[in-house]
Enzyme design. Structure first.
Site, PDB file in Angstrom:
ATOM      1  N   ASN A   9       0.857  -1.179   0.000  1.00  0.00           N
ATOM      2  CA  ASN A   9       0.000   0.000   0.000  1.00  0.00           C
ATOM      3  C   ASN A   9       0.896   1.233   0.000  1.00  0.00           C
ATOM      4  OD1 ASN A   9      -1.518   2.258   0.930  1.00  0.00           O
ATOM      5  ND2 ASN A   9      -3.031   0.901   1.854  1.00  0.00           N
ATOM      6  N   LYS A  10       0.996   1.886  -1.159  1.00  0.00           N
ATOM      7  CA  LYS A  10       1.927   3.008  -1.314  1.00  0.00           C
ATOM      8  C   LYS A  10       1.602   4.167  -0.371  1.00  0.00           C
ATOM      9  CE  LYS A  10       3.323   1.914  -6.068  1.00  0.00           C
ATOM     10  NZ  LYS A  10       3.898   0.700  -5.643  1.00  0.00           N
ATOM     11  N   ASP A  68      -1.825  -4.203  11.015  1.00  0.00           N
ATOM     12  CA  ASP A  68      -3.209  -4.368  10.617  1.00  0.00           C
ATOM     13  C   ASP A  68      -3.994  -3.330  11.398  1.00  0.00           C
ATOM     14  OD1 ASP A  68      -5.041  -5.669   8.901  1.00  0.00           O
ATOM     15  OD2 ASP A  68      -5.918  -6.694  10.613  1.00  0.00           O
ATOM     16  N   THR A  69      -4.984  -2.785  10.741  1.00  0.00           N
ATOM     17  CA  THR A  69      -5.760  -1.709  11.331  1.00  0.00           C
ATOM     18  C   THR A  69      -7.233  -1.998  11.150  1.00  0.00           C
ATOM     19  OG1 THR A  69      -4.047  -0.050  10.934  1.00  0.00           O
ATOM     20  CG2 THR A  69      -6.283   0.771  11.185  1.00  0.00           C
ATOM     21  N   TYR A 150     -10.934   5.284   5.704  1.00  0.00           N
ATOM     22  CA  TYR A 150     -12.078   5.956   6.318  1.00  0.00           C
ATOM     23  C   TYR A 150     -11.751   7.382   6.777  1.00  0.00           C
ATOM     24  CZ  TYR A 150     -14.155   1.263   6.566  1.00  0.00           C
ATOM     25  OH  TYR A 150     -14.676   0.026   6.255  1.00  0.00           O
ATOM     26  N   ASP A 151     -10.577   7.894   6.462  1.00  0.00           N
ATOM     27  CA  ASP A 151     -10.140   9.207   6.958  1.00  0.00           C
ATOM     28  C   ASP A 151     -11.148  10.344   6.714  1.00  0.00           C
ATOM     29  OD1 ASP A 151      -7.889   7.965   7.897  1.00  0.00           O
ATOM     30  OD2 ASP A 151      -6.483   8.937   6.523  1.00  0.00           O
ATOM     31  N   LYS A 171      -1.691  14.494  11.642  1.00  0.00           N
ATOM     32  CA  LYS A 171      -2.297  13.165  11.657  1.00  0.00           C
ATOM     33  C   LYS A 171      -1.314  12.138  12.216  1.00  0.00           C
ATOM     34  CE  LYS A 171      -4.152   9.470   8.871  1.00  0.00           C
ATOM     35  NZ  LYS A 171      -4.159   8.826   7.584  1.00  0.00           N
ATOM     36  N   HIS A 176      -3.783   6.442  15.232  1.00  0.00           N
ATOM     37  CA  HIS A 176      -3.544   5.091  15.713  1.00  0.00           C
ATOM     38  C   HIS A 176      -2.233   4.546  15.158  1.00  0.00           C
ATOM     39  CE1 HIS A 176      -5.820   5.487  12.061  1.00  0.00           C
ATOM     40  NE2 HIS A 176      -5.418   4.299  11.655  1.00  0.00           N
TER      41      HIS A 176
END
Length: 191
Positions: A9-10, A68-69, A150-151, A171, A176
């Site tokens: 994921n870039k 993982d989130t 979801y930002d 941010k 998190h």
């Protein structure tokens, strides 16, 4: 120090590399020749982070960290949680995921939520976990162009803007992932 980050994921790679000191550089899965989809079959966020890190260490022999989130919404009993990336289907489309979440929350008064990131680190044959949590609420519409996932619908506690509206530096301090990465950095700098 060079270490593999088990992701292609870039956006995530850029975000994490921007938080790391110059003494730590990350290699993506692509840069080590891993082009296969790493299975995320655990029913917990911790479990999926561990699966990804172990996959790279066992198959490619690298020290590695993986994250993982999940976004966990109180009034939806923790949904979407471990299924956050695939909430609206296997296509992993952020807009579809946000639309489904907003629809599922449309009749709920409680919009409290938190993001949880777990980082699993495999280093010199030992395993470590680092967790970061950002609390806030889901707003009723997408606002902002920054970030990912979801930002645009998550407003962190104490802020009037969504993660997608906040500058990356802000941010990274409060998110998190930022909190989990900070714990990882502090740990690596002592090694």
């Amino acid at each position: 120090m060079e270490i593999v980050f088990a992701s292609n994921n870039k956006n995530k790679i850029f975000e994490i590399q921007s938080m790391l000191p110059d003494s730590i550089s990350i290699l993506s899965l692509e840069s080590i020749g891993c082009f296969e989809e790493i299975p995320e079959t655990s029913d917990t966020i911790e479990g999926n982070a561990i699966l990804k890190a172990n996959f790279v260490t066992q198959k490619y022999g690298y020290d590695c960290f993986a994250d993982d989130t999940g976004l966990e919404v109180e009034s939806l009993n923790g949904e979407p949680g471990v299924y956050s990336a695939r909430y609206a289907g296997e296509q992993r489309n952020a807009d579809d995921n946000m639309n489904k979440l907003l629809f599922n929350l449309s009749d709920k008064a409680n919009k409290n939520a938190h993001f949880k990131t777990v980082i699993a680190l495999n280093l010199k044959g030992k395993h470590y976990l680092f967790t970061g949590i950002a609390t806030g609420e889901i707003i009723n519409e997408k606002i902002g162009l920054g970030g990912f996932g979801y930002d645009p619908i998550f407003k962190p506690k104490g802020y009037e803007k969504t993660f997608a509206q906040l500058p990356l530096e802000v941010k990274n301090e409060i998110s998190h992932r930022g909190k989990a990465i900070q714990k990882l950095i502090e740990f690596l700098q002592k090694k």
